[in-house]
Design an enzyme around this catalytic site. Structure first.
Site, PDB file in Angstrom:
ATOM      1  N   GLU A  65       3.167  -8.866  -0.894  1.00 47.00           N
ATOM      2  CA  GLU A  65       1.822  -8.347  -0.633  1.00 47.00           C
ATOM      3  C   GLU A  65       1.067  -8.004  -1.917  1.00 47.00           C
ATOM      4  OE1 GLU A  65       2.866  -5.217   2.082  1.00 47.00           O
ATOM      5  OE2 GLU A  65       3.297  -6.643   3.698  1.00 47.00           O
ATOM      6  N   TRP A  73       6.840  -8.486  11.948  1.00 50.07           N
ATOM      7  CA  TRP A  73       7.886  -9.521  11.831  1.00 50.07           C
ATOM      8  C   TRP A  73       9.257  -8.897  11.616  1.00 50.07           C
ATOM      9  CZ3 TRP A  73       9.146 -12.424   6.747  1.00 50.07           C
ATOM     10  CH2 TRP A  73       9.070 -11.564   5.654  1.00 50.07           C
ATOM     11  N   ASP A  74       9.266  -7.620  11.243  1.00 44.37           N
ATOM     12  CA  ASP A  74      10.539  -6.900  11.097  1.00 44.37           C
ATOM     13  C   ASP A  74      11.417  -7.110  12.331  1.00 44.37           C
ATOM     14  OD1 ASP A  74       8.424  -5.740   9.552  1.00 44.37           O
ATOM     15  OD2 ASP A  74       9.645  -3.978   9.168  1.00 44.37           O
ATOM     16  N   LYS A  85       6.596  -8.149  -4.680  1.00 45.19           N
ATOM     17  CA  LYS A  85       7.038  -6.970  -3.936  1.00 45.19           C
ATOM     18  C   LYS A  85       8.402  -7.186  -3.284  1.00 45.19           C
ATOM     19  CE  LYS A  85       5.490  -3.845  -0.291  1.00 45.19           C
ATOM     20  NZ  LYS A  85       4.361  -3.401   0.519  1.00 45.19           N
ATOM     21  N   GLN A  86       8.576  -8.366  -2.696  1.00 47.26           N
ATOM     22  CA  GLN A  86       9.791  -8.581  -1.898  1.00 47.26           C
ATOM     23  C   GLN A  86      10.091 -10.068  -1.833  1.00 47.26           C
ATOM     24  OE1 GLN A  86       7.183  -7.059   1.453  1.00 47.26           O
ATOM     25  NE2 GLN A  86       8.753  -8.061   2.653  1.00 47.26           N
TER      26      GLN A  86
HETATM   27  O1  IFM Z   1       6.679  -5.839   7.648  1.00 40.84           O
HETATM   28  C1  IFM Z   1       6.819  -5.028   6.539  1.00 40.84           C
HETATM   29  C2  IFM Z   1       6.215  -5.749   5.346  1.00 40.84           C
HETATM   30  O2  IFM Z   1       6.868  -6.975   5.093  1.00 40.84           O
HETATM   31  C3  IFM Z   1       6.295  -4.880   4.115  1.00 40.84           C
HETATM   32  N1  IFM Z   1       5.621  -3.623   4.364  1.00 40.84           N
HETATM   33  C4  IFM Z   1       6.162  -2.876   5.504  1.00 40.84           C
HETATM   34  C5  IFM Z   1       6.127  -3.702   6.773  1.00 40.84           C
HETATM   35  C6  IFM Z   1       6.738  -2.919   7.932  1.00 40.84           C
HETATM   36  O3  IFM Z   1       8.075  -2.615   7.655  1.00 40.84           O
END
Ligand code: IFM
Length: 726
Positions: free
Chosen positions: A451, A312-313, A550-551
């Site tokens: 995650e 999704w990046d 995490k984010q």
């Molecule tokens: O897509 C990301 C994910 O959201 C977090 N871990 C790394 C992936 C790739 O950059």
């Protein structure tokens, strides 16, 4: 407001317009030149990542011309893969290594300092010794696939070495390779059952009074079908001689000049940040071709991490910048997804569902290539659940198609492929949700962007994106559509209305997933300064018992769908989630910078923007050797444009601006192309200039305005923004 021309015409007009950029002398401007001194051998691979030259598809890491002991040389082509030949993370397809073209035999006096001129995509190396050796290389943006190397120096210190070298088979396996001479040049190829990369090259050496000039051209070709024939190679070799070096260099400067004219973001008053911003934008521009399809991996073609896989990046973090600055590249990214709709339909069918389900990690054939397991630090093998659970990717792809439409108004895409993407993804979601006895719809057993917690039920981000996907698809169904489709559209609307969204009217914020609020609340600043890997520091089980995330997760909903959220919830969600966010993913701090700017917490936003912009330059996470974090680069742009400038392309074809600048900046200047109209927007805290060639509908803050050509000036007063002179 004049109707915008069709997007193909827009692209032709933009491409045909004479560039006003001056041809750039390769001089030194600290806001345009990335200097890496290479003094620390431990940073050699980091430098190689940062100094990558690429043309949107073929990329060459910034390896030295001589072999560096710690070097990780790689010439890669986006979307060309070889099957993995290992276990765990190494079991999935990885980028097929291509032939090396940069080798030279250099004498001892060669300097280590290298300079990447971001304005022209040229990597220069100068020695401090006398007499100097200078090398210069680039991948031609004007002629994708063509690579150019020139070296100059005393003849006794400089020899050409081989035109081409095969990649070291000890680094990667699972592919075949060959090389030879043909028609006055060299060829070298690598191939696997999935793809091939072939290069031809020729090196010319001119000696004058002990001074040597080495001039090399290499031409890369690649594909997924049959290998090129010897006659293809001879033709490619003949093409190498067409233009002399100065002409190619001028074309390179011109091509990059055009891209920067439409994409540069200038922050006056902050030269250090300025350079970091341009490094981010340079790599974003390097990473996506504007022809055919663009398979943009998480690290582009700058390194091996994530094996070139598309996440999704690409859709959510890289595409917006390209949609706003070079729409053909964004369209090529969407072409990659469209071509994999059949695979996504098969993936849905294999789970007994309707429509299309996009894979979390994708390579060339559109089948999910997420690794199944990884060895954790203590040696324990842990399953990787992202491929099964991070289903939001399917809605993210639909969002990307729609976001591209918001920027471009591309009618052909809207009526064709975008419709297919939105409708097939909506069909998937309708078949995926489950109902409880009270008539509420749920999405159970998923993973959100965070995650650290999975599987969870009713992740607010996933459900919010799904609701949007269902409603947007329904909007695309015309009242005159076939009765079956009309029935589907009303079912999508019903499911969207029934889907729970985690919003809690009492506190006025979202719960990240069902049961999240009952977890132990732990502020990350009690663990360590951010960014930190909380799963490593606390352990995966322990972190899952806390609210540490995490984010950005709930906040991603505000980031992608700013118009659909309950009033006031962005500020409250920020207050609630920022203290527990570890920024363990590089995607996270830039999103927070963007959102903090939007709610007016500008100085905090600025600190997180600075952190994001330097993530790779300072190798903050220790992983830049494996490639540049492209999504983080995308968030740098988003924080500047969607955050500090408050710009948003509205669904009704207008553009919103609502600037808020930190104290350190004198002025923010942004270049974008909105619906075929190149715009330059200059913002200071209380003055806004919009440079345009067509009248445009805009909203400043919440008020409708018009910008007229060539420049409209607005002033901020007690009563908001007003056209100057009112
Ligand atoms: O897509 C990301 C994910 O959201 C977090 N871990 C790394 C992936 C790739 O950059």
């Amino acid at each position: 407001v004049a109707e915008e021309p069709a997007v193909d015409e827009q692209h032709r007009a933009v491409d045909a317009a004479p560039s006003t950029a001056e041809p750039t002398p390769l001089g030194f401007d600290p806001t345009w030149v990335l200097v890496r001194s290479g003094a620390d051998p431990l940073l050699e691979r980091v430098d190689e990542t940062l100094l990558t030259v690429a043309d949107g598809q073929v990329g060459t890491r910034g390896i030295r011309e001589e072999d560096g002991a710690a070097s990780d040389p790689s010439v890669a082509v986006a979307g060309r893969f070889v099957d993995g030949d290992g276990d765990g993370l190494d079991a999935t397809p990885t980028l097929l290594p291509g032939p090396q073209w940069t080798q030279l035999l250099l004498g001892a006096s060669v300097g280590r300092t290298r300079m990447l001129d971001l304005r022209s995509g040229v990597l220069v190396r100068d020695s401090d010794e006398s007499p100097p050796i200078r090398t210069l290389r680039f991948q031609c943006l004007a002629h994708p696939g063509l690579a150019v190397l020139r070296a100059e120096g005393p003849a006794h210190l400089l020899a050409p070495g081989p035109d081409l070298a095969l990649p070291d088979p000890r680094r990667d396996g699972g592919y075949d390779s060959g090389q030879g001479e043909s028609g006055g040049g060299s060829w070298a190829s690598t191939w696997s059952s999935r793809a091939w990369i072939s290069a031809v090259a020729r090196t010319e050496v001119i000696d004058t009074d002990g001074w040597r000039v080495v001039d090399r051209r290499a031409r890369f070709d690649h594909g997924r079908g049959a290998d090129p024939t010897p006659s293809d190679q001879r033709r490619a070799l003949a093409e190498l001689d067409r233009s002399p070096f100065p002409a190619l260099l001028a074309e390179q400067q011109e091509a990059w000049g055009r891209r920067w004219e439409r994409a540069d973001v200038v922050v006056e008053g902050d030269p250090e940040l300025q350079l970091a911003i341009r490094v981010a934008l340079y790599h974003l521009m390097c990473s996506a071709t504007d022809q055919g399809e663009a398979a943009v991996g998480a690290r582009g073609v700058t390194g091996r991490a994530y094996r070139g896989h598309v996440f999704w990046d690409a859709d959510v973090f890289v595409l917006p910048f390209l949609a706003a600055t070079h729409p053909p590249a964004a369209r090529a990214m969407l072409a990659y997804r469209v071509a994999r709709l059949p695979a996504a339909r098969q993936a849905a069918a294999a789970l007994g569902r309707a429509g299309a389900r996009f894979p979390w990690e994708s390579a060339d054939d559109g089948v999910d290539v997420t690794p199944r397991s990884t060895a954790w630090l203590d040696g324990k093998v842990l399953p990787i659940l992202t491929g099964d659970l991070q289903e939001h990717i399917t809605a993210d792809v639909a969002w990307a198609a729609n976001h591209y439409l918001a920027w471009t108004g591309d009618r052909g895409f809207a009526q064709g492929d975008a419709r297919a993407l939105l409708i097939d993804t909506a069909r998937y979601w309708r078949s995926r949700v489950g109902y409880d006895p009270d008539g509420h719809a749920h999405l159970t057993g998923v993973m959100g962007p965070d995650e650290y917690h999975a599987p969870v039920d009713d992740n607010a981000f996933t459900n919010g994106m799904v609701r949007w996907n269902l409603r947007r698809a329904a909007e695309l169904v015309a009242p005159t559509a076939a009765p079956g489709l009309l029935r589907e559209a009303s079912a999508w609307r019903r499911v969207a209305a029934d889907l729970v969204d985690g919003y809690q009217p009492g506190p006025g914020r979202h719960e990240q997933f069902a049961g999240y609020d009952e977890l132990e609340r732990l502020h990350v600043d009690t663990i360590a300064p951010v960014p930190l890997a909380a799963d490593v520091l606390l352990g995966t089980d322990e972190v899952a018992r806390t609210q540490v995330i995490k984010q950005a997760d709930v906040l991603m909903l505000h980031h992608l769908l700013p118009r659909g959220q309950p009033a006031g919830s962005l500020a409250r969600d920020l207050e609630h989630y920022l203290p527990v966010t570890s920024h363990g993913s590089s995607l996270s701090p830039g999103v927070h910078a963007c959102l903090l700017a939007r709610v007016g917490r500008v100085e905090e936003a600025y600190q997180l923007l600075r952190l994001t912009a330097r993530l790779d330059l300072d190798d903050v996470g220790g992983s830049t050797a494996g490639g540049l974090h492209l999504a983080a680069a995308g968030t740098v742009w988003q924080a500047l444009v969607y955050g500090f400038l408050g710009l948003w392309p509205e669904a009704d074809g207008s553009l919103t601006l609502d600037p808020r600048l930190p104290r350190a900046w004198e002025r923010l200047i942004v270049h974008v192309t909105f619906r075929g109209q190149p715009l330059e927007i200059r913002a200071t805290p209380d003055r806004l200039e919009v440079h345009t060639t067509r009248p445009m509908a805009m909203r400043l803050g919440h008020r409708p305005h018009r910008a007229a050509p060539p420049i409209t000036v607005f002033q901020r007063g007690a009563d908001g923004w007003q056209p100057e002179g009112r």
